[in-house]
Design a protein around this motif. Structure first.
Motif, PDB file in Angstrom:
ATOM      1  N   ARG A   1     -13.572   0.996  -4.065  1.00  0.00           N
ATOM      2  CA  ARG A   1     -14.040   1.886  -2.960  1.00  0.00           C
ATOM      3  C   ARG A   1     -13.812   1.460  -2.078  1.00  0.00           C
ATOM      4  N   GLN A   2     -12.513   0.763  -1.178  1.00  0.00           N
ATOM      5  CA  GLN A   2     -11.644   0.904  -0.388  1.00  0.00           C
ATOM      6  C   GLN A   2     -10.304   2.190  -0.011  1.00  0.00           C
ATOM      7  N   THR A   3     -10.335   2.433   1.119  1.00  0.00           N
ATOM      8  CA  THR A   3      -8.842   2.950   1.240  1.00  0.00           C
ATOM      9  C   THR A   3      -7.795   2.243   1.516  1.00  0.00           C
ATOM     10  N   LEU A   4      -6.555   2.978   1.113  1.00  0.00           N
ATOM     11  CA  LEU A   4      -5.469   1.998   0.912  1.00  0.00           C
ATOM     12  C   LEU A   4      -4.767   1.662   2.196  1.00  0.00           C
ATOM     13  N   SER A   5      -4.624   0.336   2.558  1.00  0.00           N
ATOM     14  CA  SER A   5      -4.183  -0.240   3.844  1.00  0.00           C
ATOM     15  C   SER A   5      -3.950  -1.299   3.440  1.00  0.00           C
ATOM     16  N   ARG A   6      -2.876  -2.184   4.343  1.00  0.00           N
ATOM     17  CA  ARG A   6      -2.264  -3.504   4.089  1.00  0.00           C
ATOM     18  C   ARG A   6      -3.504  -4.085   3.737  1.00  0.00           C
TER      19      ARG A   6
ATOM     20  N   TRP B   1       0.254  -0.997   0.193  1.00  0.00           N
ATOM     21  CA  TRP B   1       0.219   0.005  -0.027  1.00  0.00           C
ATOM     22  C   TRP B   1       0.613   1.363   0.376  1.00  0.00           C
ATOM     23  N   MET B   2       2.311   1.055   0.690  1.00  0.00           N
ATOM     24  CA  MET B   2       3.018   2.300   0.837  1.00  0.00           C
ATOM     25  C   MET B   2       3.644   2.677  -0.785  1.00  0.00           C
ATOM     26  N   ALA B   3       3.385   1.309  -1.529  1.00  0.00           N
ATOM     27  CA  ALA B   3       4.777   1.579  -3.394  1.00  0.00           C
ATOM     28  C   ALA B   3       3.285   2.193  -3.445  1.00  0.00           C
TER      29      ALA B   3
END
Length: 577
Positions: free
Chosen positions: A396-401, A367-369
């Motif tokens: 539709r979701q936020t960026l997270s692991r 998700w960081m990349a």
């Protein structure tokens, strides 16, 4: 007479500097600077921008300055000598505590070592160039926060400018609407060192390729060092380190999303022939050919960038295989088709970032990349995997692991066909979460770019199709596996038909004798008799007791059948994922 003249001039300059310091402190209540982890105080900091020009100019009319007429010095040497005299006498009250910084984007200032001229004081020490400059420093402590950004956010220029050098986000912050609208154009002009995109210089073309493909310049080539230095001078390459001996520098193109986006638009233009330019760079011997597999694989993948995963596969592979991809099912369990499983999944990458170790192969790094528009090229010692393309499983979701998946890719231009057991569990890619998070699917692709020869000591493994197990094994993450053999327009949609030979040349083996200046049979045979490698022709000096038994080479030059297959594969099945 000369020394007396210089002594008076130096004392006059010293007095003026001391008076200036007193006035500045009184006017602005300016404190003395105490550098961190350094006991000495500093009264004055002077910096000279574009200081490399001083190294090419000699001082004239030296006799008027009290210098011997036969003494030579550059403007840089003379300035250093003059600044040294401002240090004053031995008493602290007679000294000016100053630091002089010489700013330059060129290597000239680093290649100006002390000479025996008296313009270099005995106590003068030229420090190696300072290259530790601000990077990834935004107006808040953290540029991104897990679970707060949407994929639409990271694709916008106002988000891209946060990363890398402060040049771009500061320009965005203080600029008007026109400055912001043309921030990509500004990045392009900085990258190619020109406002004209229609005609790119050789250095500009190399800079474009280096920004997206992680070019490794050949360290033993003087021409490669010159080109890399020129990229630092005018094409946004970053100098990472200059050793104390100052004989060369270490440089590269780090992850800067705004520059990567600018580069992607240049490469997408009809005028930029990416494969041809890369082939030309390799033929010039500036780029390390040992990475040719990664270069070709990275080039193929990055030319197919698209947001939805289904569209990404469709743009990478021929239309005739589209149904096979969409209808593929997991090879390690029963499950939905790929089209159903990845209907909301997206990828977004404009450049590659090199992982130093395996710690970068996981959903947290994913998700960081993707926040940087970056995919991951694995380190050279990773056995089973070469590239990781982060996938946001649900746009539709936020960026997270916990919302990340991946496309895991192995390149193979090795001497034998081999299957890879690319297992997300073996790589510890997924972070354990709830039931839904623990069932995120992923994709693996083996890219068999070309089989050159088979060594006699290793029999090739068979990569065969095996039917799904009658009883589904207990797994968590469904895996969709594919094998692609060959490297032409037959299996890669991004390769134009008229460039098949270019890609074949990019993958060609870089043999010992490829550059030999006398390529006729007799001279090549003479080289081989010096035993650089041991072959069947290396034993002419032996009289065998059984001369009728000749040594035969098992090396073969087979061509792969160009095709794309969906798993499962017999040698890549896993018991538990």
């Amino acid at each position: 007479m000369a020394s007396q003249y210089l002594s008076k001039a130096a004392q006059k300059a010293l007095n003026a500097a001391q008076k200036l310091i007193v006035k500045v402190r009184r006017a602005g209540n300016t404190p003395t600077i105490t550098p961190p982890n350094h006991p000495a105080e500093v009264d004055v900091v002077l910096y000279f921008d574009e200081s490399h020009g001083l190294t090419t100019q000699n001082v004239t009319d030296r006799t008027k300055q009290g210098l011997a007429s036969n003494d030579t010095a550059t403007a840089y040497q003379t300035l250093c000598w003059a600044l040294n005299n401002l240090r004053g006498g031995e008493k602290p009250d007679d000294q000016v505590k100053l630091v002089a910084l010489f700013l330059s984007t060129t290597f000239d200032i680093a290649n100006c070592p002390p000479s025996n001229s008296r313009h270099w004081p005995a106590c003068t020490h030229l420090h190696p160039p300072v290259v530790e400059l601000p990077f990834d420093l935004w107006k808040t402590e953290h540029i991104v926060v897990e679970g707060t950004h949407m994929i639409e956010d990271v694709c916008r220029p106002e988000f891209m400018v946060r990363f890398g050098r402060p040049l771009f986000w500061t320009r965005w912050e203080v600029g008007d609407r026109m400055v912001q609208n043309y921030i990509i154009d500004f990045a392009q002009s900085k990258l190619i060192c020109s406002d004209d995109l229609s005609t790119l210089s050789l250095r500009a073309e190399i800079a474009v390729l280096a920004r997206r493909l992680l070019l490794d310049f050949e360290p033993k080539r003087a021409a490669a060092l010159w080109i890399e230095t020129e990229l630092v001078v005018g094409h946004m390459h970053v100098a990472y380190s200059v050793p104390a001996h100052r004989e060369y520098l270490r440089a590269g193109a780090p992850s800067e999303p705004i520059l990567a986006e600018a580069t992607a638009r240049i490469m997408a233009s009809d005028d930029f022939e990416t494969a041809k330019n890369l082939s030309w760079c390799l033929s010039g011997r500036w780029i390390t050919r040992g990475t040719r597999g990664e270069l070709v694989g990275g080039l193929l993948l990055i030319q197919a960038t698209a947001i939805p995963v289904i569209d990404f596969l469709a743009s990478l592979f021929p239309e005739s295989y589209e149904k096979m991809f969409c209808d593929a099912t997991p090879d390690n369990t029963h499950g939905a088709t790929l089209k159903e499983a990845f209907q909301n999944a997206v990828v977004y990458f404009t450049h590659w970032g090199k992982g130093e170790d395996s710690s970068f192969i996981n959903d947290n790094a994913g998700w960081m990349a993707i926040c940087r528009g970056m995919a991951i090229q694995c380190h050279d010692y990773e056995d089973d995997i070469d590239f990781v393309i982060p996938v946001l499983y649900d746009h539709r979701q936020t960026l997270s692991r916990f919302d990340m998946s991946a496309i895991l890719i192995q390149l193979n231009i090795r001497d034998k066909v081999q299957a890879a057991n690319m297992s997300a569990s073996a790589l510890h890619y997924f972070t354990s979460g709830n039931r839904e998070q623990n069932s995120r699917p992923y994709i693996t692709i083996i890219m068999e770019l070309g089989l050159k020869r088979q060594p006699p000591f290793a029999k090739p493994k068979s990569i065969g199709y095996s039917a799904p197990a009658k009883k589904a094994k207990r797994v968590t993450h469904p895996r969709y596996s594919f094998l692609v053999t060959g490297c032409s327009e037959s299996v890669y949609r991004v390769i134009p038909r008229n460039q098949r030979h270019i890609y074949k040349g990019l993958l060609a083996s870089d043999s010992l004798l490829e550059e030999h200046p006398r390529p006729n049979e007799d001279h090549l045979d003479a080289v081989l008799q010096m035993k650089p490698d041991w072959t069947t022709e290396s034993f002419r000096w032996v009289k065998s007791s059984k001369p009728d038994l000749e040594m035969e080479s098992d090396f073969q030059t087979d061509e792969l059948d160009e095709r794309i297959m969906a798993g499962p594969f017999a040698d890549s099945s896993e018991e538990n994922d």
